[in-house]
Structure formats: structure tokens, C-alpha cells
Design a protein around this motif. Structure first.
Motif, PDB file in Angstrom:
ATOM      1  N   GLY A 153      27.480  42.100  32.640  1.00  0.00           N
ATOM      2  CA  GLY A 153      28.760  41.424  32.455  1.00  0.00           C
ATOM      3  C   GLY A 153      29.055  40.449  33.588  1.00  0.00           C
ATOM      4  O   GLY A 153      28.270  40.279  34.520  1.00  0.00           O
ATOM      5  N   VAL A 154      30.193  39.806  33.463  1.00  0.00           N
ATOM      6  CA  VAL A 154      30.628  38.817  34.448  1.00  0.00           C
ATOM      7  C   VAL A 154      31.618  39.499  35.394  1.00  0.00           C
ATOM      8  O   VAL A 154      32.578  40.120  34.937  1.00  0.00           O
ATOM      9  CB  VAL A 154      31.316  37.611  33.747  1.00  0.00           C
ATOM     10  N   PRO A 155      31.364  39.452  36.696  1.00  0.00           N
ATOM     11  CA  PRO A 155      32.255  40.157  37.624  1.00  0.00           C
ATOM     12  C   PRO A 155      33.647  39.526  37.693  1.00  0.00           C
ATOM     13  O   PRO A 155      33.804  38.323  37.457  1.00  0.00           O
ATOM     14  CB  PRO A 155      31.544  40.033  38.971  1.00  0.00           C
ATOM     15  N   ALA A 156      34.631  40.345  37.993  1.00  0.00           N
ATOM     16  CA  ALA A 156      35.992  39.841  38.203  1.00  0.00           C
ATOM     17  C   ALA A 156      36.008  38.957  39.448  1.00  0.00           C
ATOM     18  O   ALA A 156      35.114  39.046  40.295  1.00  0.00           O
ATOM     19  CB  ALA A 156      36.939  41.016  38.378  1.00  0.00           C
ATOM     20  N   THR A 157      36.997  38.107  39.543  1.00  0.00           N
ATOM     21  CA  THR A 157      37.115  37.199  40.697  1.00  0.00           C
ATOM     22  C   THR A 157      37.036  38.005  42.000  1.00  0.00           C
ATOM     23  O   THR A 157      37.701  39.026  42.151  1.00  0.00           O
ATOM     24  CB  THR A 157      38.479  36.470  40.642  1.00  0.00           C
ATOM     25  N   GLY A 158      36.189  37.525  42.898  1.00  0.00           N
ATOM     26  CA  GLY A 158      36.049  38.198  44.195  1.00  0.00           C
ATOM     27  C   GLY A 158      35.013  39.310  44.194  1.00  0.00           C
ATOM     28  O   GLY A 158      34.603  39.778  45.246  1.00  0.00           O
ATOM     29  N   GLU A 159      34.587  39.748  43.010  1.00  0.00           N
ATOM     30  CA  GLU A 159      33.537  40.769  42.922  1.00  0.00           C
ATOM     31  C   GLU A 159      32.168  40.083  42.882  1.00  0.00           C
ATOM     32  O   GLU A 159      32.069  38.905  42.547  1.00  0.00           O
ATOM     33  CB  GLU A 159      33.698  41.598  41.648  1.00  0.00           C
ATOM     34  N   ALA A 160      31.114  40.858  43.193  1.00  0.00           N
ATOM     35  CA  ALA A 160      29.763  40.283  43.220  1.00  0.00           C
ATOM     36  C   ALA A 160      29.035  40.550  41.904  1.00  0.00           C
ATOM     37  O   ALA A 160      29.347  41.506  41.200  1.00  0.00           O
ATOM     38  CB  ALA A 160      28.980  40.889  44.369  1.00  0.00           C
TER      39      ALA A 160
END
Ligand SMILES: [Zn+2]
Length: 263
Positions: A153-160
Motif C-alpha cells: 500500500g501507499v504510506p500515510a503522509t510522513g510514514e515510510a
């Protein structure tokens, strides 16, 4: 300069003659490890791969079929080091780099190791790090770069990003290892002058991968992390692959060894 497949199965229940995903590259007296499915070090040791020469371990993502053998790999290295009589072969004071995109999972593996004999006290340097896109490792003319994919999946903002594919360059030869991918087109930035593309079939159809790869600058195509279509009918799937991609395609098998200088 060899690549040996230690495990070629996707994340299925146990299958005859195939363990979960892992391969090792032997180059210049060192061993570079890619993914660590269950039993990878057991297989490697019995095939004669020198576990005391492991220089770096690259984990594409932390699903069980890619890390199930990681604790055991490190345990086997420690065991062999402890039993080594020749001081010149002992790895004391040497460094093993571990690239793993989820350090929380690494802490869990570390804890498992800590629970084994001697609390896994080691006299070599085991350096675990997470990583991001770009060049992550270089050792002379052996280079590895990482490129994220959307398998987890696509990480949330600020996550890697937590799942990666790898571009490997060895003495001018270029190998791409897909890891697990959401879409084969995610690999495109890595495929320039690609001598060997190793791509997973656990989430993709052989015909789709062949149709994509034949339009790319890919000389040779190898399948690993086999999904159920290949597990059920390897010969039929290989015929289909050759029909689309041509002769330079193969299905990896556990224990298969490729001389990379012939690529
Ligand atoms: Zn997988």
C-alpha cells in the motif's frame, strides 16, 4: 560470481521441493543475501555457500515468506563462527549490514534471537538499518539500489514505504529483483540495460509479465516467488512464457545456480 536460488515459492503453505523466497549472490569472496524465507540458510549451507562470508542482507519487505528464515540465518552464522577453528575465517570484528524496511519487525526478530543460547551475544558487528529509494549499498563494483513499490500500500503522509524492489549491479551486470509488486510497471525505472529481471509470479500472471518484459530493455527473464499457476503446471507455464518472451526466460528452482558472468 554466482547467484543461487535458495527458495522460489510465494507465500503458500509448505510445498514439495520449494521453500519461501530467498537467493544469494557470491562475488569476490563475499555473499550478498536477498530476502530470507524459511530455511534459506539451511539450504545455502548444505549447498556449500559460506555463511561466514555474508557481507549484507537485503530484505524487500517483512512478510513471512521473505523473513521467516532471517533469525535462523543469523543464528547459523553465529553458530558456524563459534565452531570455526581457523581464526582467519572467524568473522569477529567484521560487519554484516542488514537492510530491512520495518525496524519494528527487526526488533521482534532480535528478541527471538535474544531468547536463544548465550542471549545471542556476538563479537561481529550486525548493523540493521531501514532504507529509502536510491543507492543503499556499495562495495567496490557491487551496488544495490532500492525502489519502493505499492505491494504493502501507499504510506500515510510522513510514514515510510515498507516494500521495495532492488536494482543490483555487479561488475557491470545489471540484475533487477522485483520483491513483491503491485504492478509490474513499477519496475520500469530499474530496467535500463537490464541483464536479468527476476520477477515474482505470486501476484501476477506469467503471460502479463512476459508481455510487459518483452517491450522493456530486459535481456533475460527469470521467475521466482512462484504462484499457484506455476506450482500446478511448471512445464505448461514455461511453454507459455517462451511463446511470448522467447528463449531467454526460465522458472527458478530451489538450488538452481546461475553463473552471472555468462549474462
Ligand atoms: Zn511474498
Amino acid at each position: 560470481m554466482h547467484l543461487t536460488f535458495l527458495g522460489t515459492c510465494a507465500g503458500t503453505e509448505p510445498m514439495p521441493d520449494r521453500k519461501h523466497t530467498s537467493f544469494a549472490i557470491e562475488y569476490n569472496g563475499k555473499v550478498y543475501w536477498f530476502d530470507a524465507g524459511a530455511g534459506c540458510s539451511y539450504t545455502a549451507h548444505l549447498l556449500g555457500i559460506d555463511l561466514l562470508s555474508v557481507r549484507a542482507i537485503f530484505i524487500s519487505h517483512t512478510h513471512m515468506d521473505h523473513v521467516g528464515g532471517l533469525a535462523n540465518l543469523l543464528w547459523d552464522i553465529r553458530k558456524l563462527n563459534g565452531r570455526e577453528k581457523d581464526p582467519a575465517r572467524r568473522i569477529s570484528d567484521r560487519r554484516i549490514d542488514l537492510f530491512i524496511p520495518d525496524l519494528q519487525v527487526w526488533q521482534g526478530v532480535r528478541q527471538v534471537l535474544h531468547g536463544t543460547e548465550g542471549q545471542f551475544a556476538i563479537d561481529f558487528d550486525l548493523a540493521a538499518t531501514d532504507y529509502a529509494d536510491g543507492a543503499i549499498f556499495g562495495d567496490g563494483d557491487f551496488q544495490v539500489r532500492a525502489l519502493h513499490n505499492r505491494h504493502l500500500g501507499v504510506p500515510a503522509t510522513g510514514e515510510a514505504w515498507k516494500s521495495y524492489s532492488f536494482g543490483i549491479e555487479i561488475a557491470g551486470k545489471r540484475i533487477v529483483f522485483s520483491g513483491d509488486i503491485k504492478d509490474v510497471a513499477e519496475l520500469e525505472p530499474l530496467l535500463q540495460d537490464c541483464d536479468l529481471l527476476l520477477v515474482e509470479t505470486g501476484h501476477h500472471k506469467v503471460e502479463d509479465l512476459c508481455t510487459y518484459a518483452r517491450e522493456q530493455p530486459v535481456k533475460r527473464l527469470g521467475f521466482l516467488h512462484h504462484g499457484r499457476a506455476i506450482l500446478a503446471d511448471p512445464a505448461g507455464q514455461e511453454r507459455k512464457a517462451r511463446h511470448i518472451f522467447g528463449d531467454d526466460v526460465f522458472l527458478a528452482a530451489d538450488g538452481m545456480r546461475i553463473d552471472l558472468s555468462t549474462l
